[in-house]
Motif scaffolding. Structure first.
Motif, PDB file in Angstrom:
ATOM      1  N   LYS A 285       0.768  -1.247  -0.244  1.00  0.00           N
ATOM      2  CA  LYS A 285      -0.029   0.144  -0.075  1.00  0.00           C
ATOM      3  C   LYS A 285       1.121   1.138  -0.100  1.00  0.00           C
ATOM      4  CE  LYS A 285      -4.173  -2.228   2.102  1.00  0.00           C
ATOM      5  NZ  LYS A 285      -4.887  -1.925   3.310  1.00  0.00           N
ATOM      6  N   LEU A 286       2.116   1.230   0.594  1.00  0.00           N
ATOM      7  CA  LEU A 286       2.805   2.409   0.621  1.00  0.00           C
ATOM      8  C   LEU A 286       3.389   2.658  -0.769  1.00  0.00           C
ATOM      9  CD1 LEU A 286       5.238   2.190   3.895  1.00  0.00           C
ATOM     10  CD2 LEU A 286       3.617   3.984   3.249  1.00  0.00           C
ATOM     11  N   ARG A 287       3.670   1.356  -1.635  1.00  0.00           N
ATOM     12  CA  ARG A 287       4.193   1.695  -2.931  1.00  0.00           C
ATOM     13  C   ARG A 287       3.297   2.513  -3.911  1.00  0.00           C
ATOM     14  NH1 ARG A 287       8.674  -1.044  -3.818  1.00  0.00           N
ATOM     15  NH2 ARG A 287       9.296  -2.838  -2.452  1.00  0.00           N
ATOM     16  N   ASP A 288       1.837   2.620  -3.266  1.00  0.00           N
ATOM     17  CA  ASP A 288       0.761   2.878  -4.158  1.00  0.00           C
ATOM     18  C   ASP A 288       0.574   4.351  -3.666  1.00  0.00           C
ATOM     19  OD1 ASP A 288       0.502   0.708  -5.443  1.00  0.00           O
ATOM     20  OD2 ASP A 288      -1.206   0.042  -3.995  1.00  0.00           O
ATOM     21  N   LYS A 289       1.372   5.056  -2.641  1.00  0.00           N
ATOM     22  CA  LYS A 289       1.142   6.212  -2.415  1.00  0.00           C
ATOM     23  C   LYS A 289       2.136   7.335  -3.102  1.00  0.00           C
ATOM     24  CE  LYS A 289       0.605   7.310   2.218  1.00  0.00           C
ATOM     25  NZ  LYS A 289      -0.601   7.910   2.125  1.00  0.00           N
ATOM     26  N   GLN A 290       1.724   8.280  -2.931  1.00  0.00           N
ATOM     27  CA  GLN A 290       2.469   9.569  -3.726  1.00  0.00           C
ATOM     28  C   GLN A 290       3.059  10.566  -2.660  1.00  0.00           C
ATOM     29  OE1 GLN A 290       0.141  11.139  -6.993  1.00  0.00           O
ATOM     30  NE2 GLN A 290       1.654  12.668  -7.558  1.00  0.00           N
ATOM     31  N   GLY A 291       2.115  10.689  -1.606  1.00  0.00           N
ATOM     32  CA  GLY A 291       2.461  11.915  -0.604  1.00  0.00           C
ATOM     33  C   GLY A 291       2.454  11.560   0.829  1.00  0.00           C
ATOM     34  N   TRP A 292       2.716  12.377   1.583  1.00  0.00           N
ATOM     35  CA  TRP A 292       2.592  12.081   3.116  1.00  0.00           C
ATOM     36  C   TRP A 292       1.964  13.094   3.783  1.00  0.00           C
ATOM     37  CZ3 TRP A 292       3.571   8.147   6.127  1.00  0.00           C
ATOM     38  CH2 TRP A 292       3.644   8.359   7.516  1.00  0.00           C
ATOM     39  N   PRO A 293       0.637  12.591   4.569  1.00  0.00           N
ATOM     40  CA  PRO A 293      -0.259  13.599   5.058  1.00  0.00           C
ATOM     41  C   PRO A 293       0.179  14.066   6.374  1.00  0.00           C
ATOM     42  CG  PRO A 293      -1.176  11.507   5.296  1.00  0.00           C
ATOM     43  CD  PRO A 293       0.134  11.297   4.431  1.00  0.00           C
ATOM     44  N   CYS A 294       1.402  13.938   6.884  1.00  0.00           N
ATOM     45  CA  CYS A 294       1.728  14.255   8.164  1.00  0.00           C
ATOM     46  C   CYS A 294       2.886  15.139   8.521  1.00  0.00           C
ATOM     47  CB  CYS A 294       2.101  12.842   9.078  1.00  0.00           C
ATOM     48  SG  CYS A 294       0.834  11.634   8.960  1.00  0.00           S
ATOM     49  N   PHE A 295       3.154  15.850   7.326  1.00  0.00           N
ATOM     50  CA  PHE A 295       3.785  16.960   7.523  1.00  0.00           C
ATOM     51  C   PHE A 295       3.448  18.364   8.326  1.00  0.00           C
ATOM     52  CE2 PHE A 295       5.880  15.151   3.309  1.00  0.00           C
ATOM     53  CZ  PHE A 295       6.994  14.737   3.815  1.00  0.00           C
ATOM     54  N   GLN A 296       4.368  18.484   9.334  1.00  0.00           N
ATOM     55  CA  GLN A 296       3.722  19.921   9.839  1.00  0.00           C
ATOM     56  C   GLN A 296       3.928  21.053   9.387  1.00  0.00           C
ATOM     57  OE1 GLN A 296       5.755  19.527  13.775  1.00  0.00           O
ATOM     58  NE2 GLN A 296       7.280  21.309  13.002  1.00  0.00           N
ATOM     59  N   ASP A 297       4.752  21.221   8.243  1.00  0.00           N
ATOM     60  CA  ASP A 297       5.225  22.549   7.645  1.00  0.00           C
ATOM     61  C   ASP A 297       5.969  22.188   6.317  1.00  0.00           C
ATOM     62  OD1 ASP A 297       4.381  25.077   9.018  1.00  0.00           O
ATOM     63  OD2 ASP A 297       5.237  24.206  10.723  1.00  0.00           O
ATOM     64  N   VAL A 298       5.769  23.127   5.694  1.00  0.00           N
ATOM     65  CA  VAL A 298       6.309  23.074   4.148  1.00  0.00           C
ATOM     66  C   VAL A 298       7.255  24.202   4.027  1.00  0.00           C
ATOM     67  CG1 VAL A 298       5.852  22.772   1.735  1.00  0.00           C
ATOM     68  CG2 VAL A 298       4.445  21.683   3.494  1.00  0.00           C
ATOM     69  N   PHE A 299       8.509  24.096   3.772  1.00  0.00           N
ATOM     70  CA  PHE A 299       9.374  25.083   3.084  1.00  0.00           C
ATOM     71  C   PHE A 299       9.591  25.193   1.382  1.00  0.00           C
ATOM     72  CE2 PHE A 299       9.599  24.547   7.710  1.00  0.00           C
ATOM     73  CZ  PHE A 299       9.931  25.829   8.091  1.00  0.00           C
ATOM     74  N   MET A 300       9.783  26.189   1.028  1.00  0.00           N
ATOM     75  CA  MET A 300      10.300  26.128  -0.318  1.00  0.00           C
ATOM     76  C   MET A 300      11.563  27.143  -0.257  1.00  0.00           C
ATOM     77  SD  MET A 300       6.610  26.736  -2.113  1.00  0.00           S
ATOM     78  CE  MET A 300       5.031  26.017  -1.632  1.00  0.00           C
ATOM     79  N   LEU A 301      12.776  26.390  -0.803  1.00  0.00           N
ATOM     80  CA  LEU A 301      14.068  27.270  -0.816  1.00  0.00           C
ATOM     81  C   LEU A 301      14.893  26.948  -1.801  1.00  0.00           C
ATOM     82  CD1 LEU A 301      15.821  25.276   0.749  1.00  0.00           C
ATOM     83  CD2 LEU A 301      14.808  26.074   2.910  1.00  0.00           C
ATOM     84  N   SER A 302      15.950  27.623  -1.930  1.00  0.00           N
ATOM     85  CA  SER A 302      17.215  27.177  -2.632  1.00  0.00           C
ATOM     86  C   SER A 302      18.417  27.019  -1.574  1.00  0.00           C
ATOM     87  CB  SER A 302      17.668  28.238  -3.785  1.00  0.00           C
ATOM     88  OG  SER A 302      18.890  27.724  -4.304  1.00  0.00           O
ATOM     89  N   ALA A 303      18.980  25.679  -1.163  1.00  0.00           N
ATOM     90  CA  ALA A 303      19.809  25.241  -0.204  1.00  0.00           C
ATOM     91  C   ALA A 303      21.174  26.341  -0.512  1.00  0.00           C
ATOM     92  CB  ALA A 303      20.070  24.032  -0.126  1.00  0.00           C
TER      93      ALA A 303
END
Length: 430
Positions: A285-303
């Motif tokens: 079932k994990l192989r069929d998943k695309q994302g993870w619904p348990c992230f507490q935050d999202v960051f968009m950046l260039s390292a």
């Protein structure tokens, strides 16, 4: 004169050594090894251990370590251990270097630059953040097929189980992988749901159509962040809330049960190997998943942009919890000086040698001498298994090996803050 003495004298170049000098160098190295073993017997037994803090990184012009065993923490100290995971070449080590504030981890465009877990540390006022830099998550079949070190398989899992927070780094410039979390990443998160996680979308500077970031975020989070339906909010607004204390980092809403993962598997034994806590049905079932619904935050950046990483850095500092520091405030990494040296050389090998060649080069630090003026004389021998690899590594008129030595030596000077004379030699491994 012994063969080893003659060889050292011949290879040393900038460092002329007489027989007695060579004996003194080897005696000094032996004493250091003996003292190290007394401090940590696991070194001889082959056990996995963290180098003593005072062996870690050198500071000051006299090349004396300011690192001591007992952390110099204040009364109300705080700490946060952060594991950085993701697919190979997602930019994890670049992000780790930016967070630490100095280049202590090797980075390159080739995969598997990081071969094992290493820790970077930055300390600010009463807060210490320990960054666990890890190899890219891969499966056991790749380790076996390419004869890779076992550390590439198990170290990311060990790091996650040690962490207070997990950062999952995704390369959004890779159109083949940016819309789906890898199975290894999902499996690692599924077995450690009790550890808060945040998503970091990296290399946004390479994404021409920035509007795609929202679609990517929705896919990788299944439209849920911090237990709530995803809301688009600016990074500046979130940063102001963190600074004002309106957001409590590290405390999340209950994570929805992930389909296919039984209750309780998140608390698998820390000693368990990857995927041991999941049954075949869970894995399917994990192989069929695309994302993870348990992230507490999202960051968009260039390292590679220190200003963009600063927002994430503030987030980590605010999220630190009361607790004793792990290291002295002067420590930047738990790596030994020799490990930092071989890492710097490996980075240049990966940068300048083609295809599989750099992966087939092994290293040995043959001499590490600290002069009275604080300068370092280092000799590293590189071993190759093929004649054509040896020719490529040396280069025409020694140009390639000279370039690698110069640039790696400059990296070491930036880390150790002293003059470094790095000498490389190459030998065929029998």
């Amino acid at each position: 004169m012994s063969e080893i003495t003659q060889r050292l004298e011949f290879r040393s170049g900038l460092f002329p050594l007489g027989p007695w000098s060579v004996i003194m160098v080897w005696a000094r190295m032996a004493l250091r090894l003996y003292a190290s073993v007394l401090r940590n017997p696991a070194r001889l037994s082959g056990g996995v251990c963290v180098p003593c803090a005072h062996e870690t990184v050198f500071f000051s012009g006299k090349h004396k370590s300011s690192l001591v065993n007992d952390p110099d923490q204040p009364e109300n100290s705080k700490i946060l251990k952060v594991a950085i995971i993701g697919a190979p070449n997602a930019g994890k080590s670049t992000l780790s270097n930016q967070l630490v504030g100095k280049k202590v981890f090797a980075v390159s465009k080739k995969v598997h630059t990081t071969r094992s877990q290493a820790q970077g540390i930055f300390t600010e006022d009463d807060t210490q953040i320990v960054v666990l830099d890890t190899p890219g998550l891969i499966n056991a079949s790749k380790v076996k097929r390419h004869q890779l070190e076992r550390s590439l398989l198990v170290d990311p899992w060990i790091s996650v189980r040690e962490a207070d927070l997990v950062l999952v780094v995704v390369d959004v410039s890779d159109r083949w992988t940016r819309n789906k979390l890898g199975f290894e990443v999902l499996s690692c998160l599924a077995q450690n749901q009790h550890i808060p996680a945040a998503l970091v979308l990296n290399k946004v500077d390479l994404l021409k159509n920035k509007s795609m970031l929202l679609d990517i975020t929705v896919e990788l989070t299944e439209g849920i962040v911090n237990g709530k339906k995803l809301e688009v909010r600016s990074a500046v607004q979130r940063f102001c809330e963190w600074e004002s204390g309106d957001v409590e980092v590290g405390v999340t809403s209950p994570c929805p049960r992930v389909p296919g993962v039984k209750s309780g598997t998140a608390f698998a034994s820390p000693a368990a190997l990857p995927n041991e806590g999941l049954c075949k049905e869970d894995l399917r079932k994990l192989r069929d998943k695309q994302g993870w619904p348990c992230f507490q935050d999202v960051f968009m950046l260039s390292a590679i942009d220190s200003e963009e990483v600063e927002t994430l850095k503030r987030y980590l500092v605010v999220g630190a919890k009361p607790g004793p520091w792990k290291y002295h405030s002067g420590v930047l990494t738990d790596q030994s000086p020799e490990e930092i040296c071989t890492s710097a050389v490996r980075e240049r090998l990966l940068e300048y040698l083609p295809q599989e060649v750099p992966y087939n080069v092994s290293q040995t630090v043959e001499m590490w001498h600290e002069n009275d003026n604080g300068a370092l004389d280092i000799m590293v021998k590189l071993y190759v298994t093929k004649e054509n690899h040896l020719k490529m590594l040396i280069g025409q008129g020694g140009h390639m090996i000279g370039r690698i030595a110069r640039e790696a030596g400059q990296d070491l000077m930036n880390v150790f803050r002293c003059e470094v004379k790095l000498k490389l030699s190459v030998k065929m491994k029998k």
